[in-house]
Design a protein around this motif. Structure first.
Motif, PDB file in Angstrom:
ATOM      1  N   GLU A 112       0.859  -1.185   0.000  1.00 36.27           N
ATOM      2  CA  GLU A 112       0.000   0.000   0.000  1.00 36.27           C
ATOM      3  C   GLU A 112       0.899   1.240   0.000  1.00 36.27           C
ATOM      4  O   GLU A 112       1.965   1.234   0.612  1.00 36.27           O
ATOM      5  CB  GLU A 112      -0.884   0.048   1.248  1.00 36.27           C
ATOM      6  CG  GLU A 112      -1.838  -1.103   1.404  1.00 36.27           C
ATOM      7  CD  GLU A 112      -2.641  -1.015   2.699  1.00 36.27           C
ATOM      8  OE1 GLU A 112      -3.718  -1.600   2.743  1.00 36.27           O
ATOM      9  OE2 GLU A 112      -2.180  -0.375   3.662  1.00 36.27           O
ATOM     10  N   ASP A 113       0.451   2.277  -0.631  1.00 41.00           N
ATOM     11  CA  ASP A 113       1.136   3.567  -0.548  1.00 41.00           C
ATOM     12  C   ASP A 113       2.640   3.406  -0.767  1.00 41.00           C
ATOM     13  O   ASP A 113       3.453   3.847   0.039  1.00 41.00           O
ATOM     14  CB  ASP A 113       0.849   4.200   0.824  1.00 41.00           C
ATOM     15  CG  ASP A 113       1.252   5.669   0.875  1.00 41.00           C
ATOM     16  OD1 ASP A 113       1.317   6.291  -0.204  1.00 41.00           O
ATOM     17  OD2 ASP A 113       1.529   6.185   1.961  1.00 41.00           O
ATOM     18  N   ALA A 114       3.018   2.731  -1.847  1.00 40.20           N
ATOM     19  CA  ALA A 114       4.419   2.426  -2.096  1.00 40.20           C
ATOM     20  C   ALA A 114       5.004   3.367  -3.133  1.00 40.20           C
ATOM     21  O   ALA A 114       4.349   3.735  -4.105  1.00 40.20           O
ATOM     22  CB  ALA A 114       4.553   0.975  -2.558  1.00 40.20           C
ATOM     23  N   GLY A 115       6.250   3.758  -2.919  1.00 37.02           N
ATOM     24  CA  GLY A 115       6.939   4.644  -3.843  1.00 37.02           C
ATOM     25  C   GLY A 115       8.431   4.424  -3.752  1.00 37.02           C
ATOM     26  O   GLY A 115       8.895   3.470  -3.130  1.00 37.02           O
TER      27      GLY A 115
ATOM     28  N   CYS B  20       1.043  -4.584   3.676  1.00 35.08           N
ATOM     29  CA  CYS B  20      -0.138  -4.884   4.488  1.00 35.08           C
ATOM     30  C   CYS B  20      -0.465  -6.370   4.347  1.00 35.08           C
ATOM     31  O   CYS B  20      -0.678  -6.859   3.234  1.00 35.08           O
ATOM     32  CB  CYS B  20      -1.322  -4.032   4.042  1.00 35.08           C
ATOM     33  SG  CYS B  20      -2.852  -4.401   4.936  1.00 35.08           S
TER      34      CYS B  20
ATOM     35  N   ARG C 131       6.165  -0.761   7.622  1.00 31.50           N
ATOM     36  CA  ARG C 131       6.639   0.381   6.832  1.00 31.50           C
ATOM     37  C   ARG C 131       8.161   0.332   6.685  1.00 31.50           C
ATOM     38  O   ARG C 131       8.884   0.296   7.684  1.00 31.50           O
ATOM     39  CB  ARG C 131       6.203   1.690   7.475  1.00 31.50           C
ATOM     40  CG  ARG C 131       6.617   2.920   6.694  1.00 31.50           C
ATOM     41  CD  ARG C 131       6.003   4.179   7.275  1.00 31.50           C
ATOM     42  NE  ARG C 131       6.473   5.370   6.611  1.00 31.50           N
ATOM     43  CZ  ARG C 131       6.035   5.812   5.436  1.00 31.50           C
ATOM     44  NH1 ARG C 131       5.102   5.142   4.797  1.00 31.50           N
ATOM     45  NH2 ARG C 131       6.511   6.920   4.905  1.00 31.50           N
TER      46      ARG C 131
ATOM     47  N   ALA D 109       7.559   2.215   1.470  1.00 25.64           N
ATOM     48  CA  ALA D 109       6.533   1.253   1.072  1.00 25.64           C
ATOM     49  C   ALA D 109       5.913   0.654   2.322  1.00 25.64           C
ATOM     50  O   ALA D 109       6.587   0.444   3.328  1.00 25.64           O
ATOM     51  CB  ALA D 109       7.124   0.151   0.207  1.00 25.64           C
TER      52      ALA D 109
ATOM     53  N   ARG E  99       0.644  -4.004   9.303  1.00 23.39           N
ATOM     54  CA  ARG E  99       1.254  -3.099   8.329  1.00 23.39           C
ATOM     55  C   ARG E  99       2.705  -2.855   8.725  1.00 23.39           C
ATOM     56  O   ARG E  99       2.990  -2.539   9.872  1.00 23.39           O
ATOM     57  CB  ARG E  99       0.481  -1.782   8.247  1.00 23.39           C
ATOM     58  CG  ARG E  99      -0.850  -1.920   7.538  1.00 23.39           C
ATOM     59  CD  ARG E  99      -1.556  -0.581   7.366  1.00 23.39           C
ATOM     60  NE  ARG E  99      -2.665  -0.690   6.447  1.00 23.39           N
ATOM     61  CZ  ARG E  99      -3.908  -0.992   6.825  1.00 23.39           C
ATOM     62  NH1 ARG E  99      -4.185  -1.215   8.101  1.00 23.39           N
ATOM     63  NH2 ARG E  99      -4.878  -1.069   5.932  1.00 23.39           N
TER      64      ARG E  99
END
Length: 200
Positions: free
Chosen positions: A108-111, A118, A139, A115, A137
Motif C-alpha cells: 500500500e502507498d508504495a513509492g 499490508c 513500513r 513502502a 502493516r
C-alpha cells in the motif's frame, strides 16, 4: 477543490537531525529532485522482498511470521524465523500463531522512498469463526534498516450493543491472557533494537 487546487496535502520525507536538533521546512515550487536512495520491493507468489539499501528483508506472507530473513551488511540478524511472528494466548493457556491463515497481502502507498506492506489474516484455533482477525502493516524506508510494525487485532464475532450499552464480558468477548510479537534475534556481533518508539 473543483478547480483542481489541492484541498490538503500530506508530505512524507526523510529528515535527519542531531539529538534535540531543530529544523524549519518550507514547501516551494521548483524542479523535481533526484531521489538519492531508492527502495526496491517485490511481491511474488506471496513472498515479499524489500531492499532499502541499508537492509534486505524477506517475508513469506503465506506463512506469516513477520520476517523470514533480515540482513544488514550481508549478515543475517534472525536466528530461526520459524519461531517468530504473532502469538495470542487464551485464558486456558492455549496459544495461536498468526502464521496459520493469511487472506491478503499487498503493498500500500508504495513509492521510491517508502513502502507499506499490508498483511491480513486470522488467528484460528479450529473450525468455525476465527478467534481474531488481524491486519499487520510494515513500513520500510529507503536508506533505513528499521521497520515500523503496526499490528491490529479485530474480533469477528463481537457482540452487538443495542442502545449503545457496553457490558463487559458480554457475548462474543475474547479473553486473552497475552498477545506477543516474537522476533528471534541471532546472537553475535550484530546490534538489533526493538522498541515501542524511535527512542525507546
Amino acid at each position: 477543490y473543483s478547480d483542481g487546487t489541492p484541498r490538503w496535502v500530506l508530505l512524507g520525507f526523510h529528515a535527519d537531525l542531531p539529538p534535540k536538533g531543530k529544523a524549519v521546512y518550507r514547501l516551494a515550487r521548483g524542479p523535481g529532485a533526484n531521489v538519492k536512495q531508492r527502495l526496491v520491493y517485490t511481491l511474488t507468489d506471496g513472498v515479499a522482498a524489500i531492499d532499502t539499501g541499508a537492509a534486505k528483508f524477506r517475508i513469506d506472507t503465506h506463512r506469516f511470521r513477520l520476517f523470514d530473513s533480515v540482513q544488514v551488511g550481508g549478515q543475517e540478524l534472525l536466528n530461526d524465523a520459524s519461531d517468530g511472528g504473532a502469538c495470542l494466548e487464551e485464558e486456558d493457556g492455549s496459544r495461536h500463531g498468526g502464521d496459520q491463515k493469511t487472506s491478503k497481502a499487498e503493498f500500500e502507498d508504495a513509492g521510491p522512498m517508502a513502502a507499506l506492506l499490508c498483511v491480513r489474516g486470522e488467528l484460528r484455533p479450529g473450525p468455525g469463526l476465527p478467534l481474531a482477525d488481524y491486519v499487520c502493516r510494515m513500513r520500510f524506508c529507503a536508506g533505513k534498516s528499521e521497520v515500523r510494525v503496526f499490528y491490529t487485532l479485530h474480533n469477528p464475532a463481537a457482540h452487538h450493543h443495542p442502545g449503545n450499552v457496553w457490558d463487559l464480558g458480554a457475548g462474543g468477548s475474547v479473553f486473552m491472557e497475552d498477545f506477543s510479537i516474537v522476533v528471534p534475534l541471532a546472537r553475535g556481533l550484530a546490534t538489533s533494537r526493538v522498541g515501542v518508539d524511535a527512542d525507546r
